[in-house]
Motif scaffolding. Structure first.
Motif, mmCIF file in Angstrom:
data_model
loop_
_atom_site.group_PDB
_atom_site.id
_atom_site.type_symbol
_atom_site.label_atom_id
_atom_site.label_comp_id
_atom_site.label_asym_id
_atom_site.label_seq_id
_atom_site.Cartn_x
_atom_site.Cartn_y
_atom_site.Cartn_z
ATOM 1 N N LEU A 1 0.833 -1.217 0.000
ATOM 2 C CA LEU A 1 0.000 0.000 0.000
ATOM 3 C C LEU A 1 0.859 1.255 0.000
ATOM 4 N N LEU A 2 2.003 1.202 0.692
ATOM 5 C CA LEU A 2 2.897 2.360 0.711
ATOM 6 C C LEU A 2 3.421 2.659 -0.688
ATOM 7 N N ILE A 3 3.801 1.603 -1.429
ATOM 8 C CA ILE A 3 4.295 1.801 -2.798
ATOM 9 C C ILE A 3 3.197 2.388 -3.680
ATOM 10 N N MET A 4 1.955 1.866 -3.536
ATOM 11 C CA MET A 4 0.841 2.406 -4.321
ATOM 12 C C MET A 4 0.611 3.871 -3.997
ATOM 13 N N ASN A 5 0.681 4.211 -2.709
ATOM 14 C CA ASN A 5 0.434 5.596 -2.264
ATOM 15 C C ASN A 5 1.512 6.529 -2.791
ATOM 16 N N LYS A 6 2.788 6.083 -2.731
ATOM 17 C CA LYS A 6 3.880 6.932 -3.205
ATOM 18 C C LYS A 6 3.802 7.137 -4.710
ATOM 19 N N SER A 7 3.421 6.109 -5.430
ATOM 20 C CA SER A 7 3.322 6.252 -6.886
ATOM 21 C C SER A 7 2.238 7.246 -7.272
ATOM 22 N N ARG A 8 1.199 7.345 -6.452
ATOM 23 C CA ARG A 8 0.124 8.319 -6.729
ATOM 24 C C ARG A 8 0.606 9.744 -6.530
ATOM 25 N N ASN A 9 1.520 9.949 -5.576
ATOM 26 C CA ASN A 9 1.944 11.300 -5.209
ATOM 27 C C ASN A 9 3.254 11.708 -5.866
ATOM 28 N N SER A 10 3.849 10.800 -6.646
ATOM 29 C CA SER A 10 5.137 11.125 -7.274
ATOM 30 C C SER A 10 4.940 11.954 -8.540
#
Length: 730
Positions: free
Chosen positions: A721-730
C-alpha cells in the motif's frame, strides 16, 4: 513567491490604499448637541459631529462632508475628491510567448470616500475602503482592478487631518495562491501569503486567516515614515494562474481588525468579495486638528482658531500626515464629562448615579452626583466609604453572641468536613491500589492523573462524544492539550496487575499511526484512560454518517496505507507482539489532516501472560475472522482478515454486515474473474482509477482467504500500500 527573471515577471502589483474605523459612542443620558446651532447633524443614518460638517460654517478646514441624497437613505462622503479619493485602475493583461504578463490596456476612474461613522471622543472615523482584486477570465487573460485610497491634500504640501490607524487595521489576502504586501514600503516584501496547495479546500478553515485560503498581517510603519500612515498600498501578487478554472479571483484589502470573518465560499466565483461588500470594507482613520499648531503650553493664551472650545475639555498633541512633521492636536472631554469638546458647552457633566454599572456605590450607600464626579456617603446606621464598598453596619452587643454561636456551628461543620475528606481519601487510595497503581508507579512510563483533573471533563454532558462496548468517551482540555477521556464500563477491566500490564504495553506503543495513550486515572471505581484527541473522528463516521464528507481516492489510499502501517508495527515491531482483535472502521481515527491512527487495541491485555486462546470472542461480528470463531485462536492473521473487510468498506463505502454480504459480493466477483466495478463507490469509480481500485480489491481478497497460511502478513500489506500511495503522489 519566487523572484521573477528579466523575461518573466509576476502579475502587476495591485495597490490598495485604505483607511480605518471607529464607532460613534452615543452620549449617556439626554441627547446633547454635537454641532453648531443651525447646522445639520445627520446625513441619512449617520451622525455628523463637529469638526465634521455638511454646510459652510459648519465644519473646520479639511473636515467637510457631502451628503448624497440620490441614495435612500442618503449617504455621506468626505468632500473634495481631489484631496480624499479612491483611484480605480483596471488593467487587462494577456500571456504572449516573450512576455507572459503583458498589460495591454488600462482604464482609470475616481470615486469619493464614503463615511461610515465618527467618534470624536476617540478621534476616529470609519470609512468604506476598497478591495483590490486580480481575476482570470480564462487561462491566458487577466483582469486586475488596482484600487488606491488617498488621504491628504495632493495639490499642496500641507498634510490633511486623516491617517490610517496602524493599531486598528490589518492587511488581509484571500485566494488559492497569492502573496500580499502591506504596501507601506517601497520594497516588494510579502506581508503574508495565502496558499491551498493542489487546491485542496479541506485545508481551509472558516474564520481562520492563518495562510490557508486567507492570510492576515499587521500594518507596518517603515523607517522612512515618521508619522502615521496616510497612504497604504497592499499589493496582491499571484504566484501562478493554474487554478483559474476553479478560483478566478484573489483579493487584497486593508480592513478594520477582527471585522472580516473568512468564509471558504469567498474562494469561489468571479469577484465574490466585492459582491459581498459592494460599498467596500470598514477601515479606521485617526484624525486631528492640523493647522500648524500644537497644544498651548500651560498659562499660554490659545490661538484664535483653537479647536478645544468647550469648558471642561483639554488638548492632546498628535501627529497626523505623510511627513509626520505637521503639528496637530485632538480635544477630549475632562474626566467625568462627556460630549463634543469641539463646540461651546459640548462637554457636559456625567450623572454617575444613573450608571451604577460604571460608577460603583455600595448597596447601603447613597449616590449623590456633583460636577466633576460623585459621592457615595453611607446610609444612617452604617459607616465607611460607599465608593469603596466599606459601608458596614455598626456592631451591637447582641450580635456578638450571635457571631459566637455561629462560630461554634462553623467549627462543627469544618470538623465534619475533615472527617468526610479523610474517608474519601481512604476510598480513593483503595481504588488506586486495586487498579494497579503501585505497579504503574514503579514503571514510571505513563502519567497518572488525579481524579480532580478529569472529573470536570466526564461530568459535563456537552463533553460526551461517543459510546462503545468498552465505555463512554468524552472530549476535554488538560492544560493546553485537547484529549479524549475514556470512562470504562464498571467491571469491564482486568484487576490489579493485569490491568497495569495492559496500560504499560499501550504506553510503550509510540507510532504516528497508533493513537497515543497519554495517561490514566486510577483513583475511581472504573479507571479513566486519557488518549490524544483526533478531530475528524472515526473512519466509520466519515464513510457512513448522515453528513458524510467527500473522500477522494488519494485520501482513501493514504488511510489504508497508514492503518496497515500501524497494525504492522503492533504485529512485528514492538517488544511484545500485540494483536488488536477488533479491527474495524470505528477503531481507525483520523486527525485534522486525515492521518489515520489505530485505536482500541484493548485485547492486547489478554496476550501479556502468553494466553492466546480466549474463552469469549471479542470484536464486531461483521469483521471477525471465521477461523477465529471456530478455533478461538487469535493470531495476527485474524487482524489481517478484519483489515481486508475494512479495505472493502473503504473502496465501496458500503457497511459490512453480519451476513457477510459485502465480503461475499467481492469474493464472487474475484472467483468469476470479473472486475468488481459496480461494487466500487461512485465517487471514485472513474475510468482512470479502476486499475488501482482493482488492485486494492485484490489485496482485500487475499486478506479474506479462509486458509490462514495463504493470507499475507500485515508488513507485506503495508509495504504494498505504501508503494501504491507513493506512486500516486510522485
Amino acid at each position: 513567491m519566487v523572484s521573477p527573471s528579466p523575461r518573466s515577471r509576476p502579475l502587476p502589483i495591485l495597490l490598495l490604499i485604505l483607511a480605518g474605523a471607529a464607532v460613534i459612542v452615543a452620549g449617556q443620558g439626554e441627547q446633547q448637541p454635537i454641532t453648531h446651532p443651525g447646522c445639520p447633524d445627520k446625513c441619512g443614518d449617520i451622525s455628523i459631529p463637529f469638526p465634521f460638517g455638511l454646510m459652510p460654517g459648519c465644519f473646520r478646514d479639511g473636515f467637510e462632508v457631502t451628503c448624497d441624497h440620490s441614495f435612500d437613505p442618503p449617504r455621506a462622503f468626505l468632500a473634495d475628491p481631489d484631496t480624499n479619493r479612491i483611484t480605480v485602475t483596471e488593467h487587462v493583461a494577456s500571456a504572449v510567448p516573450d512576455d507572459p504578463y503583458l498589460a495591454f490596456d488600462s482604464n482609470t476612474s475616481y470615486l469619493p470616500i464614503e463615511l461610515m461613522d465618527v467618534s470624536v471622543d476617540r478621534s476616529e472615523a470609519r470609512v468604506y475602503g476598497p478591495i483590490t482584486s486580480g481575476c482570470s477570465t480564462n487561462s491566458t487573460h487577466y483582469m486586475m482592478e488596482d484600487q488606491a485610497m488617498s488621504l491628504g491634500r495632493i495639490s499642496t504640501e500641507t498634510d490633511g487631518p486623516f491617517a490610517v490607524s496602524e493599531a486598528l487595521n490589518v492587511v488581509i489576502g484571500v485566494g488559492w495562491q497569492a502573496g500580499v504586501s502591506d504596501g507601506s514600503s517601497y520594497s516588494s516584501t510579502v506581508a503574508c501569503r495565502s496558499e491551498l496547495p493542489g487546491g485542496h479546500l479541506e485545508n481551509a478553515r472558516n474564520g481562520s486567516c492563518a495562510g490557508r485560503g486567507c492570510c492576515e498581517a499587521a500594518l507596518r510603519q517603515e523607517e522612512y515614515q515618521y508619522g502615521p500612515i496616510t497612504e497604504v498600498a497592499p499589493g496582491l501578487m499571484l504566484d501562478d494562474n493554474t487554478l483559474w478554472r476553479t478560483s478566478p479571483c484573489s483579493y487584497a484589502m486593508v480592513v478594520e481588525k477582527s471585522w472580516y470573518n473568512f468564509s471558504t465560499p469567498d474562494l469561489y466565483g468571479d469577484r465574490t468579495l466585492p459582491g459581498r461588500f459592494p460599498r467596500g470594507v470598514p477601515v479606521v482613520l485617526d484624525f486631528a486638528i492640523v493647522e500648524g499648531a500644537a497644544c498651548p503650553a500651560k498659562g499660554q493664551r490659545p490661538p484664535p482658531d483653537y479647536a478645544c472650545v468647550s469648558n471642561n475639555s483639554y488638548c492632546v498633541n498628535a501627529t497626523v500626515g505623510q511627513s509626520g512633521y505637521a503639528l496637530s492636536y485632538v480635544c477630549n472631554c475632562s474626566e467625568h464629562y462627556q460630549g463634543n469638546p469641539y463646540i461651546v458647552n459640548g462637554c457636559q457633566d456625567i450623572d454617575e448615579c444613573k450608571f451604577p454599572d460604571l460608577y460603583y456605590c455600595a448597596s447601603n450607600g447613597i449616590c449623590k452626583n456633583r460636577l466633576g464626579g460623585y459621592d457615595c456617603p453611607c446610609k444612617p446606621g452604617t459607616k465607611g466609604d460607599g465608593k469603596l464598598g466599606h459601608c458596614a453596619e455598626k456592631f451591637p452587643l447582641v450580635a456578638k453572641a450571635i457571631v459566637g454561636t455561629t462560630g461554634c456551628i462553623f467549627v462543627i461543620v469544618v470538623l465534619s468536613f475533615i472527617f468526610l475528606l479523610r474517608k474519601e481519601k481512604k476510598k480513593t487510595r483503595k481504588f488506586y491500589e486495586r487498579n494497579g497503581g503501585p505497579t504503574l508507579e514503579k514503571a514510571k512510563l505513563i502519567k497518572l492523573f488525579k481524579k480532580e483533573e478529569l472529573m470536570p471533563i466526564i461530568t459535563k454532558k456537552s463533553n460526551f462524544i461517543g459510546k462503545g462496548g468498552f465505555g463512554e468517551v468524552y472530549k476535554g482540555n488538560l492544560g493546553n492539550e485537547i484529549v479524549a477521556v475514556k470512562k470504562t464500563n464498571s467491571g469491564s477491566l482486568l484487576e490489579n496487575e493485569q490491568f497495569a500490564n495492559e496500560v504499560i504495553i499501550q504506553s510503550q506503543v509510540i507510532h504516528r499511526n497508533i493513537v497515543r495513550l497519554i495517561g490514566c486515572c486510577l483513583e475511581v471505581d472504573s479507571p479513566l484512560l486519557v488518549y490524544e484527541f483526533l478531530s475528524n473522528g472515526s473512519l466509520h463516521d466519515i464513510l457512513h454518517s448522515n453528513g458524510k464528507k467527500p473522500l477522494n481516492l488519494d485520501i482513501r489510499l493514504s488511510i489504508a496505507a497508514e492503518s496497515a502501517e500501524g497494525l504492522a508495527y503492533m504485529h512485528s515491531k514492538t517488544n511484545t507482539k500485540i494483536l488488536h482483535g477488533d479491527v474495524k472502521p470505528a477503531n481507525i481515527l483520523l486527525d485534522d489532516k486525515f492521518v489515520a491512527k489505530i485505536s482500541d487495541f484493548g485485547i492486547s491485555r489478554l496476550i501479556v501472560r502468553d494466553k492466546q486462546h480466549t474463552r469469549k470472542v471479542i470484536g464486531d461480528m461483521s469483521y471477525v475472522d471465521p477461523v477465529y470463531l471456530q478455533t478461538g485462536l487469535l493470531t495476527e492473521k485474524s487482524d489481517v482478515y478484519s483489515f481486508g473487510v475494512v479495505l472493502l468498506e473503504l473502496i465501496s463505502r458500503k457497511k459490512a454486515s453480519d451476513d457477510n454480504s459485502l465480503v461475499t459480493a467481492f469474493l464472487e466477483a474475484h472467483r468469476r474473474g470479473e472486475r468488481a466495478t459496480e461494487l466500487f463507490d461512485d465517487e471514485i469509480a472513474v475510468a482512470e482509477e479502476l486499475e488501482i481500485l482493482q488492485n486494492l480489491a485484490r489485496i482485500a481478497v487475499e486478506c479474506l482467504n479462509l486458509d490462514v497460511d495463504q493470507r499475507p502478513a500485515m508488513t507485506d500489506i503495508a509495504h504494498r500500500l505504501l508503494i501504491m500511495n507513493k506512486s500516486r503522489n510522485s
